[in-house]
Design an enzyme around this catalytic site. Structure first.
Site, PDB file in Angstrom:
ATOM      1  N   TYR A   1       4.185   6.573   9.840  1.00 64.11           N
ATOM      2  CA  TYR A   1       3.201   5.491   9.470  1.00 64.11           C
ATOM      3  C   TYR A   1       4.085   4.256   8.893  1.00 64.11           C
ATOM      4  O   TYR A   1       3.957   3.159   9.129  1.00 64.11           O
ATOM      5  CB  TYR A   1       2.094   5.791   8.719  1.00 64.11           C
ATOM      6  CG  TYR A   1       1.010   4.746   8.803  1.00 64.11           C
ATOM      7  CD1 TYR A   1      -0.021   4.962   9.654  1.00 64.11           C
ATOM      8  CD2 TYR A   1       1.026   4.162   7.664  1.00 64.11           C
ATOM      9  CE1 TYR A   1      -1.096   3.849   9.715  1.00 64.11           C
ATOM     10  CE2 TYR A   1      -0.153   2.917   7.558  1.00 64.11           C
ATOM     11  CZ  TYR A   1      -0.955   2.900   8.476  1.00 64.11           C
ATOM     12  OH  TYR A   1      -2.161   2.120   8.756  1.00 64.11           O
TER      13      TYR A   1
ATOM     14  N   TYR B   1      -9.279   5.293   7.604  1.00 65.54           N
ATOM     15  CA  TYR B   1      -9.391   5.814   8.923  1.00 65.54           C
ATOM     16  C   TYR B   1     -10.429   6.761   8.924  1.00 65.54           C
ATOM     17  O   TYR B   1     -10.172   7.925   8.644  1.00 65.54           O
ATOM     18  CB  TYR B   1      -7.809   6.302   9.609  1.00 65.54           C
ATOM     19  CG  TYR B   1      -6.834   5.308   9.830  1.00 65.54           C
ATOM     20  CD1 TYR B   1      -5.977   4.598   8.639  1.00 65.54           C
ATOM     21  CD2 TYR B   1      -6.607   4.730  10.933  1.00 65.54           C
ATOM     22  CE1 TYR B   1      -5.186   3.847   8.949  1.00 65.54           C
ATOM     23  CE2 TYR B   1      -5.652   3.803  11.178  1.00 65.54           C
ATOM     24  CZ  TYR B   1      -4.810   3.316  10.185  1.00 65.54           C
ATOM     25  OH  TYR B   1      -3.919   2.358  10.296  1.00 65.54           O
TER      26      TYR B   1
ATOM     27  N   PRO C   1      -3.704   0.249  18.892  1.00 65.82           N
ATOM     28  CA  PRO C   1      -3.600  -0.236  17.494  1.00 65.82           C
ATOM     29  C   PRO C   1      -3.664   0.766  16.481  1.00 65.82           C
ATOM     30  O   PRO C   1      -3.403   0.441  15.321  1.00 65.82           O
ATOM     31  CB  PRO C   1      -4.769  -1.274  17.333  1.00 65.82           C
ATOM     32  CG  PRO C   1      -5.523  -0.918  18.348  1.00 65.82           C
ATOM     33  CD  PRO C   1      -4.833  -0.369  19.457  1.00 65.82           C
TER      34      PRO C   1
ATOM     35  N   LYS D   1       1.329  -0.075  15.391  1.00 67.14           N
ATOM     36  CA  LYS D   1       2.839   0.036  15.542  1.00 67.14           C
ATOM     37  C   LYS D   1       3.206  -1.324  16.401  1.00 67.14           C
ATOM     38  O   LYS D   1       4.598  -1.792  16.620  1.00 67.14           O
ATOM     39  CB  LYS D   1       3.460   0.924  16.271  1.00 67.14           C
ATOM     40  CG  LYS D   1       3.391   2.368  15.454  1.00 67.14           C
ATOM     41  CD  LYS D   1       4.577   2.227  14.431  1.00 67.14           C
ATOM     42  CE  LYS D   1       4.402   3.196  13.250  1.00 67.14           C
ATOM     43  NZ  LYS D   1       4.546   2.651  12.229  1.00 67.14           N
TER      44      LYS D   1
ATOM     45  N   HIS E   1       0.869  -1.146  -0.110  1.00 71.52           N
ATOM     46  CA  HIS E   1      -0.031  -0.074  -0.145  1.00 71.52           C
ATOM     47  C   HIS E   1       0.715   1.336   0.131  1.00 71.52           C
ATOM     48  O   HIS E   1       1.766   1.405   0.675  1.00 71.52           O
ATOM     49  CB  HIS E   1      -0.924  -0.043   1.098  1.00 71.52           C
ATOM     50  CG  HIS E   1      -1.939  -0.877   1.037  1.00 71.52           C
ATOM     51  ND1 HIS E   1      -3.141  -0.479   1.726  1.00 71.52           N
ATOM     52  CD2 HIS E   1      -2.316  -1.954   0.802  1.00 71.52           C
ATOM     53  CE1 HIS E   1      -4.089  -1.329   1.437  1.00 71.52           C
ATOM     54  NE2 HIS E   1      -3.461  -2.380   0.685  1.00 71.52           N
TER      55      HIS E   1
END
Ligand code: APR
Ligand code: PHB
Length: 386
Positions: free
Chosen positions: A381, A197, A289, A293, A72
């Protein structure tokens, strides 16, 4: 029985450590309380940082991940009736993430250890840590004894290794969040190519995936929520309410294959070592979560521990071992902040007043409009370099 490194726990941390040590010619035995089937089926998160992918590939256990994992190059932040893409290819060129379930990583590592003749013991009972403050530490389990040079506590948040450290040695830093995540795995093609998200007044929602035919979703729920309160129809209608907030987006639904509720917690125990006991992964630290990580931090710890143990077993030098905790904690605290930040950015807090909600939206607008702010999100990220 005797081994160089006694490892408690066959999660990603313990298994990868055993494998990396094997590649350096160092022996280990892994003691796991659960069955092999159980650890291979346990559904957890599924986002691998670039560095985690590289580590698995370099260690020769990345073949299936490269074949089946989904690369991704961005994620979507959805709020206020619009979606905003965080474009990794532009913000952090050359770095991306791979969506591949944690239990698939666990399966690959178990297969590699067994193929190399590794000593993995499943369903062992009553592991006890002994004498780590001496030069002859050992583990007992059932009615067996395993003498070790070093013990690695890779037994997760609820394991025995951290509690075996005497009172007063560890400093604990923690934060509980006033909500939990309800997670489901569903037999349905993802409705989006990238993770979404979603910040919503009804609560946070996340659309993730595992394969082109299996999707993964999470819903922010009250901390005391029970699965009984969440029949299938309620889960889907809530996911739709929180995700179908942009024009033209429709959420496909399907059979729910697995479900669970995870508490949200931040936790760090310092130092991550005591005598000849070294903690790695969830045994030492937990993150909520939201930033994905947990697994990646476990991999980072194990890399550091492997280098330190390789130096120690090669020529007896202890500098890297002594620095283990300090080295790991830099990355751990960066991930603590990032996970906390992503969590507060995207969840609805009951105690928040109207002012706090405006601040949250203003920050989201900043992250999605300023390249500097978006780069902060993106580089954390995909994972900072080791
Ligand atoms: N004796 C033996 N094994 C134990 C004991 C014990 N007393 N207690 C726990 N274990 C085992 C658990 O059954 C589990 O298989 O230790 C393992 C710990 O694995 P994880 O919890 O997966 O932790 P870790 O390897 O550090 O991986 C971190 O896992 O929890 C997720 O989100 C987290 O992705 C992160 C990753
Ligand atoms: C998952 O796919 O399980 C997942 C993805 C992203 C997260 C957490 C979990 O932030």
């Amino acid at each position: 029985m005797r081994t160089q490194v006694g490892i408690i726990g066959a999660g990603p941390a313990g298994l990868l450590l055993s494998h990396l040590l094997h590649l350096r010619g160092i022996s280990s035995v892994v003691l796991e309380r659960r069955s092999r089937e159980y650890v291979e089926r346990r559904v957890r998160a599924g986002v691998l940082e670039q560095g985690t992918v590289d580590t698995l590939v370099e260690a020769g256990v990345g073949e299936r991940m490269l074949r089946e994992g989904l690369p991704h190059h961005g994620i979507e932040l959805r709020y206020g009736g619009a979606g905003h893409r965080i474009a990794f290819e532009k913000l952090v060129p050359g770095r991306s993430i791979t969506v591949y379930g944690q239990q698939e990583v666990v399966k690959d590592l178990i297969a590699a250890r067994l193929a190399a003749g590794g000593d993995l013991r499943f369903e062992v009972e009553d592991v006890v840590v002994h004498d780590v403050d001496t030069e002859q530490p050992y583990l007992t389990f059932g009615d067996e004894r395993l003498d070790c040079d070093i013990i690695a506590g890779c037994d997760g948040f609820h394991g025995v290794s951290r509690p075996s450290i005497p009172e007063g040695v560890l400093t604990i830093y923690e934060r509980d969040y006033p909500f939990a995540w309800l997670g489901i795995l569903a037999r349905v093609a993802p409705s989006s190519e990238e993770l979404i998200y979603a910040r919503n007044e009804r609560g946070f929602a996340l659309h993730s995936m595992r394969t082109p035919a299996i999707s993964r979703f999470y819903l922010q729920v009250p901390p005391d929520a029970r699965l009984d309160d969440w029949p299938d129809e309620r889960i889907w209608s809530e996911l739709k309410a929180r995700l179908e907030t942009v024009p033209g987006f429709e959420l496909a639904t399907g059979e729910i294959l697995e479900r669970g509720i995870t508490p949200m917690r931040s936790f760090v125990a310092e130092p991550m070592q005591y005598g000849r006991l070294y903690l790695a992964g969830d045994a030492a630290h937990i993150v909520p979560p939201t930033g994905a990580k947990g697994l990646n931090l476990a991999v980072a710890d194990v890399r550091v521990l492997t280098e330190a143990l390789a130096a120690y077993f090669k020529d007896g030098t202890t500098e890297l071992l002594e620095a283990y905790s300090q080295t790991c904690l830099k990355r751990v605290w960066r991930a603590q902040h990032f996970s906390y930040w992503m969590t507060t950015l995207l969840h609805t807090f009951d105690e928040d007043d109207a002012y706090a909600r405006r601040l949250q939206l203003s920050y989201l607008d900043y992250v999605t409009s300023s390249e500097a702010a978006a780069t902060t999100l993106a580089e954390n990220y995909v994972g900072l370099p080791f």
